[in-house]
Design a protein around this motif. Structure first.
Motif, PDB file in Angstrom:
ATOM      1  N   LEU A   1       0.844  -1.194   0.000  1.00  0.00           N
ATOM      2  CA  LEU A   1       0.000   0.000   0.000  1.00  0.00           C
ATOM      3  C   LEU A   1       0.881   1.246   0.000  1.00  0.00           C
ATOM      4  CD1 LEU A   1      -2.810  -0.960   2.543  1.00  0.00           C
ATOM      5  CD2 LEU A   1      -2.541  -1.589   0.138  1.00  0.00           C
TER       6      LEU A   1
ATOM      7  N   GLN B   1     -13.420  -5.472   2.068  1.00  0.00           N
ATOM      8  CA  GLN B   1     -12.191  -5.333   2.858  1.00  0.00           C
ATOM      9  C   GLN B   1     -11.289  -6.554   2.700  1.00  0.00           C
ATOM     10  OE1 GLN B   1     -11.319  -2.612   4.203  1.00  0.00           O
ATOM     11  NE2 GLN B   1     -13.241  -1.479   4.433  1.00  0.00           N
TER      12      GLN B   1
ATOM     13  N   ARG C   1       8.422   2.814  10.056  1.00  0.00           N
ATOM     14  CA  ARG C   1       7.388   2.866   9.029  1.00  0.00           C
ATOM     15  C   ARG C   1       6.879   4.305   8.978  1.00  0.00           C
ATOM     16  NH1 ARG C   1       1.550   3.553  10.357  1.00  0.00           N
ATOM     17  NH2 ARG C   1       0.448   3.067   8.440  1.00  0.00           N
TER      18      ARG C   1
HETATM   19  C1  G1P Z   1      -5.899  -0.222   4.865  1.00  0.00           C
HETATM   20  C2  G1P Z   1      -6.429  -1.549   5.409  1.00  0.00           C
HETATM   21  C3  G1P Z   1      -6.171  -1.641   6.907  1.00  0.00           C
HETATM   22  C4  G1P Z   1      -4.689  -1.462   7.179  1.00  0.00           C
HETATM   23  C5  G1P Z   1      -4.209  -0.124   6.574  1.00  0.00           C
HETATM   24  C6  G1P Z   1      -2.693  -0.008   6.693  1.00  0.00           C
HETATM   25  O1  G1P Z   1      -6.672   0.822   5.385  1.00  0.00           O
HETATM   26  O2  G1P Z   1      -7.808  -1.649   5.129  1.00  0.00           O
HETATM   27  O3  G1P Z   1      -6.580  -2.897   7.385  1.00  0.00           O
HETATM   28  O4  G1P Z   1      -4.458  -1.477   8.576  1.00  0.00           O
HETATM   29  O5  G1P Z   1      -4.534  -0.031   5.189  1.00  0.00           O
HETATM   30  O6  G1P Z   1      -2.235   1.233   6.285  1.00  0.00           O
HETATM   31  P1  G1P Z   1      -6.648   2.327   4.799  1.00  0.00           P
HETATM   32  O7  G1P Z   1      -5.550   3.026   5.541  1.00  0.00           O
HETATM   33  O8  G1P Z   1      -6.372   2.216   3.341  1.00  0.00           O
HETATM   34  O9  G1P Z   1      -7.987   2.900   5.114  1.00  0.00           O
END
Ligand code: G1P
Length: 312
Positions: free
Chosen positions: A141, A240, A268
């Motif tokens: 991500l 999710q 991080r």
């Molecule tokens: C996503 C995931 C979440 C995770 C997170 C980490 O959420 O859904 O479970 O803990 O990334 O950054 P978001 O931050 O995209 O809402």
């Protein structure tokens, strides 16, 4: 060899592909993200998404699939050759900048697929199904920048040893758990690895099974696709990934189940909101020898000046 290695499925293939969801609207950074993807916001002089692709490559993943959406063309341009720019820099003899321009296009084999409608992280991952096929894969991500590729490398190693899926975990303060997927865990024989027994997406402080937050690195068994196909919308009305991984945590290893957690060691950086983004930029800049010398004295002086103004 571990006893719980998956014996009944065909030998599990190596992790070679990375999936990078990048279809979000970036509303937290409007108006900057009106015409520029949030993934392209610079951390010093490189767009955030380049750090993520570099981490994938350093972990041995040279095939990167970006899940994009509308108005994300500049991401494709960034990882493509910039012919005119290269010619101009070459003519000027500016080899240093020429190298930096070529770096992103030489980095990895980058592929793109569009998500179409924003139906959540689980849905974004599902868009990778045709490209990934029946192979385990990593998900990175873009909002999370991780200091070294050691974490993802370790996650890939855990997958190789045990099969199943692997999440990255970081302990957070109780008031922070509602920002993350949160995991209940049990220890294993390895200090940095746990077994995940429960997962809740963005729980309230009371609902949270622990203070272990899922951060934005995953290694998924391809069985996740079949689960995602029938995962109903969860938290926020979105499909999710956390919910699909919970099902896999409760599935037998011979069916692609089992979820382990690797505990984050090292730093991080969260670039998902404004204050954290600014912290990340300042931190990265202060680690750069070419900038630290100029920046650190200024930062000290700035804070002093600020304190004096506050007191007066
Ligand atoms: C996503 C995931 C979440 C995770 C997170 C980490 O959420 O859904 O479970 O803990 O990334 O950054 P978001 O931050 O995209 O809402």
């Amino acid at each position: 060899m571990s006893a719980d290695i998956d014996q009944t499925r065909p030998p599990t293939s190596a992790v070679t592909k990375a999936v990078v969801p990048a279809a979000g609207l970036g509303t937290r950074f409007l108006p900057a993200t009106k015409a520029t993807p949030k993934e392209m916001l610079p951390i010093v002089d490189k767009p955030a998404i380049q750090y993520v692709v570099e981490e994938a490559v350093e972990s041995g993943l040279h095939d990167v699939l970006m899940i994009t959406g509308r108005s994300k063309r500049s991401i494709e341009d960034h990882f493509d050759r910039a012919y005119e720019l290269e010619v101009a820099l070459k003519a000027k003899g500016d080899t240093e900048r020429l190298r930096s321009v070529r770096e992103s296009s030489d980095l990895a084999q980058v592929h793109y697929v569009r998500q179409g409608e924003p139906r959540g992280l689980g849905h974004a991952v599902l868009c990778a199904e045709a490209h990934v096929g029946d192979n385990p894969f990593a998900v990175l991500l873009g909002d999370d920048l991780i200091e070294t590729a050691d974490l993802l490398r370790r996650m890939i190693e855990v997958r190789r040893e045990h099969g199943g899926s692997v999440v990255a975990l970081m302990e957070v303060e109780p008031e922070q758990v509602s920002l993350y997927g949160c995991a209940a865990v049990e220890p294993t024989e390895e200090d940095d690895v746990v077994t995940v027994t429960d997962l809740v997406e963005k729980p309230s402080r009371e609902e949270a099974p622990s203070r272990w937050a899922v951060i934005g690195r995953y290694v998924c068994d391809p069985a996740v696709f079949e689960v995602l196909h029938r995962t109903p919308p969860g938290r926020g009305g979105e499909i999710q990934l956390t919910d699909a991984l919970l099902e896999l945590a409760r599935t037998k290893p011979e069916e692609g189940g089992g979820v382990r957690g690797v505990l984050l060691q090292g730093q991080r950086y969260d670039t998902g909101n404004k204050a954290d983004y600014i912290r990340t930029v300042v931190d990265f800049a202060c680690r750069r020898p070419d900038l630290a010398e100029e920046l650190l004295p200024w930062l000290r002086e700035f804070v002093d000046r600020h304190d004096r103004t506050d007191r007066s």
